[in-house]
Every structure is written in C-alpha cells, then in structure tokens.
Motif scaffolding. Structure first.
Motif, PDB file in Angstrom:
ATOM      1  N   LYS A   1      64.781  50.437  33.751  1.00  0.00           N
ATOM      2  CA  LYS A   1      66.115  50.691  33.210  1.00  0.00           C
ATOM      3  C   LYS A   1      66.498  52.169  33.392  1.00  0.00           C
ATOM      4  O   LYS A   1      67.623  52.481  33.775  1.00  0.00           O
TER       5      LYS A   1
ATOM      6  N   LEU B   1      64.059  47.092  24.768  1.00  0.00           N
ATOM      7  CA  LEU B   1      64.836  48.045  25.551  1.00  0.00           C
ATOM      8  C   LEU B   1      65.977  48.675  24.758  1.00  0.00           C
ATOM      9  O   LEU B   1      66.496  49.706  25.134  1.00  0.00           O
TER      10      LEU B   1
ATOM     11  N   ASP C   1      62.085  41.110  25.167  1.00  0.00           N
ATOM     12  CA  ASP C   1      62.181  42.215  26.132  1.00  0.00           C
ATOM     13  C   ASP C   1      63.453  42.998  25.905  1.00  0.00           C
ATOM     14  O   ASP C   1      63.468  44.218  25.943  1.00  0.00           O
TER      15      ASP C   1
ATOM     16  N   ASN D   1      59.827  39.036  34.032  1.00  0.00           N
ATOM     17  CA  ASN D   1      59.039  40.241  33.801  1.00  0.00           C
ATOM     18  C   ASN D   1      57.669  40.179  34.469  1.00  0.00           C
ATOM     19  O   ASN D   1      56.674  40.618  33.916  1.00  0.00           O
TER      20      ASN D   1
ATOM     21  N   TRP E   1      56.445  44.263  34.696  1.00  0.00           N
ATOM     22  CA  TRP E   1      57.289  45.425  34.957  1.00  0.00           C
ATOM     23  C   TRP E   1      57.300  46.342  33.751  1.00  0.00           C
ATOM     24  O   TRP E   1      57.222  45.868  32.620  1.00  0.00           O
TER      25      TRP E   1
ATOM     26  N   GLN F   1      59.717  47.713  31.863  1.00  0.00           N
ATOM     27  CA  GLN F   1      61.167  47.510  31.728  1.00  0.00           C
ATOM     28  C   GLN F   1      61.910  48.794  31.371  1.00  0.00           C
ATOM     29  O   GLN F   1      62.997  49.042  31.892  1.00  0.00           O
TER      30      GLN F   1
ATOM     31  N   ARG G   1      66.536  37.985  30.704  1.00  0.00           N
ATOM     32  CA  ARG G   1      65.221  38.406  30.203  1.00  0.00           C
ATOM     33  C   ARG G   1      64.923  37.657  28.917  1.00  0.00           C
ATOM     34  O   ARG G   1      65.787  37.084  28.289  1.00  0.00           O
TER      35      ARG G   1
END
Length: 176
Positions: free
Chosen positions: A11, A143, A139, A83, A5, A7, A135
């Motif tokens: 988000k 983010l 990861d 993920n 993904w 991420q 997660r």
C-alpha cells in the motif's frame, strides 16, 4: 508454504509510486512520465543498491514497461486478493518485460526476486486496483489507519447519503 504479501508495504509503495506518476502525467508534455520512469531505470542500473533505501524507485522504473497478459491478470487478482505471493516459477510466466528493461530486471532479480515480484504487484495495482471487497475483511482492518474513522461512513456516503452538493470533496482520496 506460500508467502504472504506485506500489505502495508504494498500500500505504501503503491501510494508513493502513484503520487509520483500522477505528478508527471501532463497533457502538455505527454512524454514526461516516460522520461521520468526512464530516469528511474537509469538511476537503478547505475546503482542497484539504491533499492535498499528507496524501494519505491523500482515500481516507478517498471511502470508502463511491464505487460500482464489477460490470463495472468486473473492470477494477479487472485494472488493479491487472497494475500498469497506467487513463487518465482508462477511469477515469471505472469509478466512480460520489454527487452530493453531486461538488464534492470536481471540486476534486481540477482539482488532480490521477492523485491521484483513485489514491484510488479505494485505496477499491477496501479492500473488494476482491487475492489474494496477483494481482500479479507481482517486484512482491510489491519491496513486502516488509527485516525481513519470514516471507513463505514465513506461507504454509506458513496451509496447514498444526503445528496448534498458540497460533499464532492469526500471523493478526492480513494483508498483501496
């Protein structure tokens, strides 16, 4: 090899869609959100190329219109938590679309299966946010905004802290 993904994109889409959804949730006008998502669906059906510039429209158009069977919810939690993006064959048995929405689903699929899968992931996350530990730690680090310096402090405040009454505002924005 399974695809991961994006991420940051998930988000951002979740944030954009969530803000729009919350602004249309109104107890005085209970149909406002349904009417708004219907308008998004109509706009996309009229011109599917809009998704190129406004990808947040698809999760909005699908919100409340995609069903995730109980077994599929476990699969979605696993895919998002680890993920790993599902392939088309895994995806198509993990969601249920309303018959009225099939023209939109087919149009999006013809343009990009990946974008349809991504939008359904966002819809899933809007109603089923992953727990903070869902997660991998790295990861979560990727983010985090550079300006976000309260990551560890926010956890400490949540689990105890000073107990001051004025700290209620710190719960206004929850990040997953």
């Amino acid at each position: 090899m399974q695809k991961k993904w994006d991420q940051a994109r998930l988000k951002a889409l979740q944030s954009d869609a969530g803000e729009n959804i919350e602004s249309y949730r109104d107890q005085d006008q209970p149909k406002a959100l349904e009417q708004f998502t219907g308008k998004m669906k109509a706009l996309l059906l009229a011109d599917i190329s809009m998704l190129e510039f406004m990808p947040e429209y698809l999760p909005l158009a699908l919100y409340g219109r995609v069903q995730f069977p109980p077994k599929a919810k476990l699969a979605w939690a696993k895919w998002l938590g680890s993920n790993v993006q599902p392939d088309w064959d895994e995806f198509k048995v993990s969601v249920a679309f309303n018959n009225a929405d099939l023209p939109l689903v087919k149009a999006v699929r013809a343009q990009s299966e990946e974008q349809l899968i991504e939008a359904c992931a966002v819809v899933y996350l809007l109603d089923n946010p992953l727990p903070r530990g869902g997660r991998h730690a790295d990861d979560d680090y990727e983010l985090r905004d550079e300006d976000d310096e309260d990551g560890e402090d926010a956890d400490a405040d949540y689990h105890g802290g000073d107990g001051e009454e004025d700290d209620q505002d710190m719960y206004d924005e929850v990040r997953f």
